[in-house]
Scaffold this motif. Structure first.
Motif, PDB file in Angstrom:
ATOM      1  N   MET A   1       2.819  39.293 -27.192  1.00  0.00           N
ATOM      2  CA  MET A   1       3.811  38.965 -27.876  1.00  0.00           C
ATOM      3  C   MET A   1       3.935  39.766 -29.815  1.00  0.00           C
ATOM      4  SD  MET A   1       5.583  35.944 -28.165  1.00  0.00           S
ATOM      5  CE  MET A   1       4.793  34.667 -28.989  1.00  0.00           C
ATOM      6  N   THR A   2       4.333  39.633 -30.374  1.00  0.00           N
ATOM      7  CA  THR A   2       4.085  39.291 -32.083  1.00  0.00           C
ATOM      8  C   THR A   2       5.486  39.367 -32.320  1.00  0.00           C
ATOM      9  OG1 THR A   2       5.000  41.138 -32.589  1.00  0.00           O
ATOM     10  CG2 THR A   2       2.845  40.844 -32.142  1.00  0.00           C
ATOM     11  N   SER A   3       5.313  37.797 -32.894  1.00  0.00           N
ATOM     12  CA  SER A   3       6.487  36.902 -34.016  1.00  0.00           C
ATOM     13  C   SER A   3       6.267  36.710 -35.059  1.00  0.00           C
ATOM     14  CB  SER A   3       7.300  36.143 -32.863  1.00  0.00           C
ATOM     15  OG  SER A   3       8.065  34.903 -33.838  1.00  0.00           O
ATOM     16  N   VAL A   4       7.231  37.596 -35.663  1.00  0.00           N
ATOM     17  CA  VAL A   4       7.324  36.691 -37.535  1.00  0.00           C
ATOM     18  C   VAL A   4       8.592  35.917 -37.500  1.00  0.00           C
ATOM     19  CG1 VAL A   4       7.193  37.989 -40.005  1.00  0.00           C
ATOM     20  CG2 VAL A   4       6.179  39.063 -38.289  1.00  0.00           C
ATOM     21  N   ALA A   5       8.887  34.794 -37.305  1.00  0.00           N
ATOM     22  CA  ALA A   5      10.059  33.939 -37.796  1.00  0.00           C
ATOM     23  C   ALA A   5      10.492  33.964 -39.441  1.00  0.00           C
ATOM     24  CB  ALA A   5       9.984  32.629 -36.745  1.00  0.00           C
ATOM     25  N   CYS A   6      11.900  33.883 -39.179  1.00  0.00           N
ATOM     26  CA  CYS A   6      12.097  33.856 -40.260  1.00  0.00           C
ATOM     27  C   CYS A   6      13.203  32.384 -40.358  1.00  0.00           C
ATOM     28  CB  CYS A   6      13.332  34.519 -41.106  1.00  0.00           C
ATOM     29  SG  CYS A   6      14.484  35.200 -40.759  1.00  0.00           S
TER      30      CYS A   6
ATOM     31  N   VAL B   1      12.548  31.211 -31.000  1.00  0.00           N
ATOM     32  CA  VAL B   1      11.534  30.269 -29.411  1.00  0.00           C
ATOM     33  C   VAL B   1      12.645  31.030 -28.696  1.00  0.00           C
ATOM     34  CG1 VAL B   1      12.541  28.204 -29.287  1.00  0.00           C
ATOM     35  CG2 VAL B   1      12.698  28.639 -31.494  1.00  0.00           C
ATOM     36  N   ALA B   2      13.155  32.273 -28.879  1.00  0.00           N
ATOM     37  CA  ALA B   2      13.504  32.941 -27.231  1.00  0.00           C
ATOM     38  C   ALA B   2      12.308  33.724 -27.219  1.00  0.00           C
ATOM     39  CB  ALA B   2      14.815  34.100 -27.444  1.00  0.00           C
ATOM     40  N   LEU B   3      11.575  34.240 -28.142  1.00  0.00           N
ATOM     41  CA  LEU B   3      10.887  35.614 -28.063  1.00  0.00           C
ATOM     42  C   LEU B   3       9.539  34.340 -26.987  1.00  0.00           C
ATOM     43  CD1 LEU B   3      12.250  37.024 -29.810  1.00  0.00           C
ATOM     44  CD2 LEU B   3       9.733  37.710 -29.963  1.00  0.00           C
ATOM     45  N   LEU B   4       9.679  33.366 -27.846  1.00  0.00           N
ATOM     46  CA  LEU B   4       8.083  32.640 -27.198  1.00  0.00           C
ATOM     47  C   LEU B   4       8.358  31.877 -25.590  1.00  0.00           C
ATOM     48  CD1 LEU B   4       6.657  31.978 -30.315  1.00  0.00           C
ATOM     49  CD2 LEU B   4       7.125  29.350 -29.442  1.00  0.00           C
TER      50      LEU B   4
ATOM     51  N   LEU C   1       5.053  44.171 -20.195  1.00  0.00           N
ATOM     52  CA  LEU C   1       5.551  44.491 -21.586  1.00  0.00           C
ATOM     53  C   LEU C   1       5.573  43.628 -22.754  1.00  0.00           C
ATOM     54  CD1 LEU C   1       9.566  43.599 -19.956  1.00  0.00           C
ATOM     55  CD2 LEU C   1       8.187  45.772 -20.237  1.00  0.00           C
ATOM     56  N   LEU C   2       5.786  44.420 -24.190  1.00  0.00           N
ATOM     57  CA  LEU C   2       5.144  43.304 -24.978  1.00  0.00           C
ATOM     58  C   LEU C   2       6.589  43.445 -25.988  1.00  0.00           C
ATOM     59  CD1 LEU C   2       1.597  44.581 -27.851  1.00  0.00           C
ATOM     60  CD2 LEU C   2       4.561  43.563 -28.317  1.00  0.00           C
ATOM     61  N   LEU C   3       6.708  42.089 -26.448  1.00  0.00           N
ATOM     62  CA  LEU C   3       7.886  41.967 -27.491  1.00  0.00           C
ATOM     63  C   LEU C   3       7.505  41.714 -28.566  1.00  0.00           C
ATOM     64  CD1 LEU C   3       9.430  38.542 -24.863  1.00  0.00           C
ATOM     65  CD2 LEU C   3       9.643  41.296 -24.462  1.00  0.00           C
ATOM     66  N   THR C   4       8.250  42.304 -29.133  1.00  0.00           N
ATOM     67  CA  THR C   4       8.248  41.921 -30.949  1.00  0.00           C
ATOM     68  C   THR C   4       9.206  41.253 -31.885  1.00  0.00           C
ATOM     69  OG1 THR C   4       6.771  42.808 -32.853  1.00  0.00           O
ATOM     70  CG2 THR C   4       8.401  44.521 -31.780  1.00  0.00           C
TER      71      THR C   4
END
Length: 474
Positions: free
Chosen positions: A284-289, A269-272, A256-259
């Protein structure tokens, strides 16, 4: 606004950078923690060093942009008076310690103030198929096209079978990944109404494709297989077994790849956490806000640093659009008076009722276009005070005359905003690398158009040799 590149830094260098940023923020906490609406009630201007006040008082907005917020070459910055070394050091440190927000090899801004892809039509990206522009605002068009390419490349590098889009909203990114890029996508969204809307938009796109298909397997490279939508919350505290999705279409879970595109608050934080804990998640790719909504901090490395403290206000400031504000300064936008209006109104509110402090007051979407008397009347009415109360005209005029000082103070706070964001994202990189995972922070979107433009890319293996291709030119 440019700054230091995160790429060549070792783990120890990143930790030292975090120490340095924490020290700087502790020194200037009174600026980054201040509420601009309290400019007059708390005498924020008077709390600045007198030497700073001397050179910043009534400084024209374009000059503020040039000598403070924008990082130009030394020979390009002309100071009309000699600035105190402390202010020059403050500016240089803020620019130097922040991660660069300038995408590599991306086009500039067109004449209409938007990325080049909107040159012909300010609302329609030329890089995105019209089928994926329907219901999608220009900013989101820019984002899904850029992030989609990174997710596609990363999925190929890490041999992922399925992409899981966390906090998928109306499904714009998921739709582009599935229909446009041919990926197997599961979209998870906590708001059932948004899930229903995403499903509806999927059906509209399939209907449009089938209408054009005329017996072909694909139309312009677009697949007929859409994303699977799931209504549910992703808990950062939950064990990975509860997070892991059931097998799709009778297949094993696979890789799986999470984005997450602008995953709000704790969702990033949950993604990490699920990336690090779930053996099936390999990338994983994460763009936070919405950093001010963060509540989970027990994994934070920087939390143990002496003097570390990121207030709600500091994290909120980190969500502001620094580059956009610099453009407003350059153009001397009338909207710049909004903060002075609100700070003046705050004095009127507290004079009438000292118990009313920092209340949300939304008088109008274009409050700066109102005469102050009308703005004050609407504002007082919104907070339950007498809108017909007489104004001390001389006092009000004296405050409104300080508009440029209000703008200057807010610019000082914005100068620190990228440092706060850098510290938050740096902490996440340290968290990943200490567990042996590979990661990189990539400035992906045009920051003037999409302020939260840094994407954290991580993989459990096989990422380093291909890092340059993820952030390559268009």
């Amino acid at each position: 606004m440019t700054g230091l590149s995160s790429q060549p830094l070792s783990l120890e260098e990143q930790k030292q950078l975090a120490v340095n940023i924490t020290h700087v923020l502790s020194l200037y906490g009174s600026i980054v923690d201040s509420y601009i609406i309290e400019f007059f009630t708390d005498n924020l201007w008077g709390k600045l060093p007198y030497s700073w006040q001397e050179v910043l008082t009534d400084l024209p907005s374009p000059r503020l942009a040039a000598v403070l917020l924008e990082k130009g070459k030394p020979e390009e910055v002309c100071y009309s008076v000699v600035w105190p070394l402390s202010l020059l050091a403050f500016k240089a440190t803020a620019h130097t310690l922040a991660f660069s927000r300038t995408p590599r090899g991306r086009g500039g801004m067109s004449a209409n103030g938007r990325p080049e892809e909107f040159r012909e039509n300010r609302c329609q990206s030329s890089k995105l198929n019209p089928l994926f522009r329907k219901h999608v605002k220009p900013k989101k068009q820019h984002e899904i096209q850029q992030l989609g390419k990174v997710v596609k490349k990363l999925s190929e590098i890490t041999r992922c079978d399925q992409v899981v889009d966390i906090g998928s909203g109306q499904g714009h990114l998921s739709r582009f990944l599935a229909f446009g890029l041919g990926l197997s996508v599961t979209a998870i969204e906590g708001d059932g109404r948004l899930v229903d809307m995403a499903t509806k938009f999927d059906r509209e796109l399939v209907w449009a494709l089938e209408k054009e298909q005329a017996g072909q397997a694909k139309v312009n490279g677009i697949s007929l297989r859409g994303p699977s939508h799931v209504a549910g919350w992703v808990d950062p505290q939950a064990p990975w077994r509860e997070f892991l999705l059931p097998p799709q279409r009778g297949k094993d879970t696979g890789r799986l790849l999470l984005t997450g595109l602008h995953a709000c608050g704790d969702l990033s934080v949950a993604l990490l956490r699920h990336f690090t804990r779930c053996p099936h998640v390999v990338a994983m790719t994460s763009v936070a806000c919405c950093y001010m909504k963060l509540t989970t901090q027990e994994d934070a490395w920087v939390a143990g640093l002496p003097g570390h403290s990121l207030s709600y206000k500091a994290r909120e400031v980190a969500c502001h659009a620094v580059e956009d504000y610099a453009l407003r300064l350059r153009s001397e936008s009338p909207a710049l008076r909004t903060h002075c209006y609100r700070a003046t109104l705050e004095t009127l509110i507290r004079a009438a009722d000292p118990a009313k402090r920092r209340l949300g007051v939304q008088t109008s979407n274009k409050a700066h276009q109102l005469a102050f008397e009308e703005y004050a009347r609407l504002g007082l009415q919104r907070v339950g005070l007498d809108p017909a109360a007489p104004l001390d005209r001389a006092c009000v005029d004296a405050m409104l005359a300080q508009q440029q000082n209000v703008v200057a103070f807010f610019s000082l706070a914005l100068l620190l905003a990228p440092l706060v964001e850098t510290l938050i994202l740096l902490d996440r990189m340290i968290y990943l690398q200490e567990q042996g995972f590979q990661c990189r922070l990539i400035p992906l979107f045009n920051p003037s158009f999409s302020p939260r433009n840094l994407v954290l890319v991580a993989a459990k293996a096989g990422l380093d040799p291909a890092l340059s291709t993820l952030a390559g030119e268009d």
